[in-house]
Design a protein around this motif. Sequence first.
Motif, PDB file in Angstrom:
ATOM      1  N   MET A   1       0.839  -1.214   0.000  1.00  0.00           N
ATOM      2  CA  MET A   1       0.000   0.000   0.000  1.00  0.00           C
ATOM      3  C   MET A   1       0.867   1.255   0.000  1.00  0.00           C
ATOM      4  O   MET A   1       0.517   2.267  -0.562  1.00  0.00           O
ATOM      5  N   ALA A   2       2.038   1.148   0.658  1.00  0.00           N
ATOM      6  CA  ALA A   2       2.936   2.292   0.684  1.00  0.00           C
ATOM      7  C   ALA A   2       3.368   2.671  -0.713  1.00  0.00           C
ATOM      8  O   ALA A   2       3.463   3.838  -1.079  1.00  0.00           O
ATOM      9  N   GLY A   3       3.653   1.629  -1.533  1.00  0.00           N
ATOM     10  CA  GLY A   3       4.053   1.898  -2.899  1.00  0.00           C
ATOM     11  C   GLY A   3       2.976   2.590  -3.676  1.00  0.00           C
ATOM     12  O   GLY A   3       3.208   3.491  -4.468  1.00  0.00           O
ATOM     13  N   THR A   4       1.726   2.149  -3.469  1.00  0.00           N
ATOM     14  CA  THR A   4       0.590   2.775  -4.143  1.00  0.00           C
ATOM     15  C   THR A   4       0.459   4.230  -3.760  1.00  0.00           C
ATOM     16  O   THR A   4       0.218   5.106  -4.589  1.00  0.00           O
ATOM     17  N   ALA A   5       0.633   4.510  -2.453  1.00  0.00           N
ATOM     18  CA  ALA A   5       0.505   5.886  -1.977  1.00  0.00           C
ATOM     19  C   ALA A   5       1.569   6.764  -2.587  1.00  0.00           C
ATOM     20  O   ALA A   5       1.316   7.905  -2.947  1.00  0.00           O
ATOM     21  N   ARG A   6       2.785   6.238  -2.725  1.00  0.00           N
ATOM     22  CA  ARG A   6       3.880   7.028  -3.272  1.00  0.00           C
ATOM     23  C   ARG A   6       3.631   7.342  -4.747  1.00  0.00           C
ATOM     24  O   ARG A   6       4.021   8.379  -5.244  1.00  0.00           O
ATOM     25  N   GLY A  10       2.171  13.153  -4.216  1.00  0.00           N
ATOM     26  CA  GLY A  10       3.447  13.777  -4.504  1.00  0.00           C
ATOM     27  C   GLY A  10       4.365  13.840  -3.298  1.00  0.00           C
ATOM     28  O   GLY A  10       3.971  13.542  -2.164  1.00  0.00           O
ATOM     29  N   ASN A  11       5.613  14.234  -3.535  1.00  0.00           N
ATOM     30  CA  ASN A  11       6.610  14.311  -2.455  1.00  0.00           C
ATOM     31  C   ASN A  11       6.206  15.302  -1.375  1.00  0.00           C
ATOM     32  O   ASN A  11       6.465  15.080  -0.193  1.00  0.00           O
ATOM     33  N   SER A  12       5.576  16.405  -1.780  1.00  0.00           N
ATOM     34  CA  SER A  12       5.175  17.400  -0.784  1.00  0.00           C
ATOM     35  C   SER A  12       4.105  16.840   0.146  1.00  0.00           C
ATOM     36  O   SER A  12       4.133  17.090   1.357  1.00  0.00           O
ATOM     37  N   CYS A  13       3.178  16.044  -0.406  1.00  0.00           N
ATOM     38  CA  CYS A  13       2.142  15.413   0.427  1.00  0.00           C
ATOM     39  C   CYS A  13       2.768  14.447   1.427  1.00  0.00           C
ATOM     40  O   CYS A  13       2.412  14.442   2.608  1.00  0.00           O
ATOM     41  N   ILE A  14       3.694  13.626   0.947  1.00  0.00           N
ATOM     42  CA  ILE A  14       4.340  12.636   1.816  1.00  0.00           C
ATOM     43  C   ILE A  14       5.134  13.323   2.923  1.00  0.00           C
ATOM     44  O   ILE A  14       5.094  12.907   4.084  1.00  0.00           O
ATOM     45  N   LEU A  15       5.828  14.421   2.576  1.00  0.00           N
ATOM     46  CA  LEU A  15       6.589  15.165   3.584  1.00  0.00           C
ATOM     47  C   LEU A  15       5.658  15.746   4.650  1.00  0.00           C
ATOM     48  O   LEU A  15       5.944  15.663   5.851  1.00  0.00           O
ATOM     49  N   LEU A  16       4.526  16.300   4.239  1.00  0.00           N
ATOM     50  CA  LEU A  16       3.588  16.894   5.189  1.00  0.00           C
ATOM     51  C   LEU A  16       2.912  15.829   6.058  1.00  0.00           C
ATOM     52  O   LEU A  16       2.604  16.089   7.226  1.00  0.00           O
ATOM     53  N   ILE A  17       2.705  14.639   5.501  1.00  0.00           N
ATOM     54  CA  ILE A  17       2.167  13.527   6.305  1.00  0.00           C
ATOM     55  C   ILE A  17       3.164  13.140   7.392  1.00  0.00           C
ATOM     56  O   ILE A  17       2.789  12.893   8.547  1.00  0.00           O
ATOM     57  N   MET A  18       4.460  13.118   7.049  1.00  0.00           N
ATOM     58  CA  MET A  18       5.502  12.828   8.038  1.00  0.00           C
ATOM     59  C   MET A  18       5.525  13.900   9.124  1.00  0.00           C
ATOM     60  O   MET A  18       5.658  13.593  10.319  1.00  0.00           O
ATOM     61  N   SER A 216      10.110  24.051   1.836  1.00  0.00           N
ATOM     62  CA  SER A 216       9.407  25.201   1.241  1.00  0.00           C
ATOM     63  C   SER A 216       9.467  25.219  -0.282  1.00  0.00           C
ATOM     64  O   SER A 216       8.525  25.652  -0.945  1.00  0.00           O
ATOM     65  N   ARG A 217      10.567  24.723  -0.841  1.00  0.00           N
ATOM     66  CA  ARG A 217      10.747  24.816  -2.297  1.00  0.00           C
ATOM     67  C   ARG A 217       9.844  23.847  -3.068  1.00  0.00           C
ATOM     68  O   ARG A 217       9.586  24.075  -4.265  1.00  0.00           O
ATOM     69  N   ILE A 218       9.414  22.780  -2.447  1.00  0.00           N
ATOM     70  CA  ILE A 218       8.640  21.773  -3.189  1.00  0.00           C
ATOM     71  C   ILE A 218       7.128  21.913  -2.978  1.00  0.00           C
ATOM     72  O   ILE A 218       6.349  21.179  -3.575  1.00  0.00           O
ATOM     73  N   TYR A 219       6.706  22.846  -2.145  1.00  0.00           N
ATOM     74  CA  TYR A 219       5.277  22.978  -1.864  1.00  0.00           C
ATOM     75  C   TYR A 219       4.555  23.703  -3.005  1.00  0.00           C
ATOM     76  O   TYR A 219       5.138  24.511  -3.724  1.00  0.00           O
ATOM     77  N   THR A 220       3.273  23.399  -3.130  1.00  0.00           N
ATOM     78  CA  THR A 220       2.385  24.136  -4.031  1.00  0.00           C
ATOM     79  C   THR A 220       1.658  25.190  -3.206  1.00  0.00           C
ATOM     80  O   THR A 220       1.082  24.876  -2.162  1.00  0.00           O
ATOM     81  N   TYR A 221       1.690  26.430  -3.661  1.00  0.00           N
ATOM     82  CA  TYR A 221       1.072  27.533  -2.924  1.00  0.00           C
ATOM     83  C   TYR A 221      -0.146  28.028  -3.690  1.00  0.00           C
ATOM     84  O   TYR A 221      -0.040  28.423  -4.845  1.00  0.00           O
TER      85      TYR A 221
END
Length: 545
Positions: A1-6, A10-18, A216-221
């Motif tokens: 399931m982790a693979g599916t989520a990745r 996106g990377n920004s979502c995964i970082l914010l979940i962490m 900050s650089r990878i986020y969508t604003y």
Amino acid sequence: MAGTARKRLGNSCILLIMISGMERFAYKGVASNLITYLTDVVKMSNSSAAKTVNSWCGFTSMVPLLIAPFADSYWDRYYTIVASSLVYVAGLVALTSTAIMSRASTDQANKTSSSSFLFWSLYLISLGQGGYNPSLQAFGADQLDSEEEELPTSEDDKKPNKKSLFFQWWYFGVCSGTVLGISVMSYIQDNFGWILGFAIPMISMVTSVVVFSCGSRIYTYKQRNDDYKPVVSILQVIKVAAWKLLNCKVKLPNENKVTELELQGKPFCLRNFGSNEGLNNEHPKSSVYKFENAKVILRLLPIWLMLLMFAVIFQQPSTFFTKQGMTMKRNIGSNFLIPPATLQSAIALSIVLLMPLYDKVLIPITKVLTCNEKGITVMQRMGIGIFTSVIALIIAAIVETRRLHISRKMDMLGSQSETVPLSIFWLLPQYILLGISDIFTVVGMQEFFYSEFPIRMRTMAFALYTSVFGVGSYLSAFLISTVETITSSNGNKSWFCDDMSEARLDKYYWFLAASSALSFLFFVIISSCYTSKRDLDLDSNESCK
């Protein structure tokens, strides 16, 4: 399931979940064992400590409802997160300082001063978290692809619901942090002291702020519309509606307008009362847009009210379940004692372990049974969770009845031991069932409120979700006070007396189970009459064809 989520997030979502997991580690590291600190260090009674914890948790969950309107109307989400996190850290620093003061102080006056500072530090944490949590989750949802800004409509129902996936993994990250916060920190607090027990959550929160800033650089604003103030618009609508009701004036169309309508080639299409269709295309300053926004929120209130008893049950693990476990056999081997608060991690751990099964097993089965692409609706998901929480309370009442029976037998035999020879693991079923109910209800609540709110009010949506637990905490404190007053009248012992062999938590659990069952019944009735925003939009489109 982790693979599916990745693959899908996106990377920004995964970082914010962490980052959300790190924040939960800090918060649960403080909140889960706070009742033990209040009774053992501050020397409060069981009922006073429980009411204090409930009131603090309630205030913590209510603050977002006060801050979110400003975050949606005036503030940028990114800077709201940064500013709130600094307030959050300041509260944790102050809390750690109170533990140092309590240990160093021997004078009663200094201890009283330390207790006052303790409560100020707790409410400073509440203030910081009030801006931090809803803004962080709304900011995380902003990271999803712009073409999926809205939840699926009839045109993309067959696609995987990316928003739903985001909320599931968000809660997975939250629960992972919760498991570590409860299990690790309660052990450290019980065995190494409260200074280290409060300092580690502080360090965790500081680390999360640093990690958030580094991304900050990878986020969508998302650009905020400065011309539109959601809450101000809703208040204007309420003011106008109240004025119209007081004046009770109805204007009839003139004859020319009626004639024009009769000559139309298509029937006149009225906007559905609950529909939100076209809302995102309306100009934010238009009266139609403001009126539709107000209606959307008012439609949610009956569902919101029926979720309050679930929130009351949600408060039990950190209060009476923990005090209950302190009187039971907790040893593993001859030396290791299980901290009672550690069992709260069973809730989050069951979520972490069972969430993948929900996605991979339950949903495919329900898709076959219901012939629905989503398996079960959001309302059905919340209803299943509420019903499961009622079963958990019934089991808690049965276990507590058994514990009291053994305790009274010991008293009859003249035993002076406060520990009942009943394993603390008998409490596990009620914790696990509450974890299962969370998988259904809490994730369902997040998706429900997010999907039913207009785009420009998404921070408010998460605030309304957290306010369920805030009001539920205050309702829990009110119920404790009321039950204590009634049961202690005429010289009788309260159901919550400090002597756990004389307390009647079993009766309180039965009372909560009955109240929750009644609330569940009303929830089923209301949800059967409720039509989602998406369905209303479809009906509105069909009626205009």
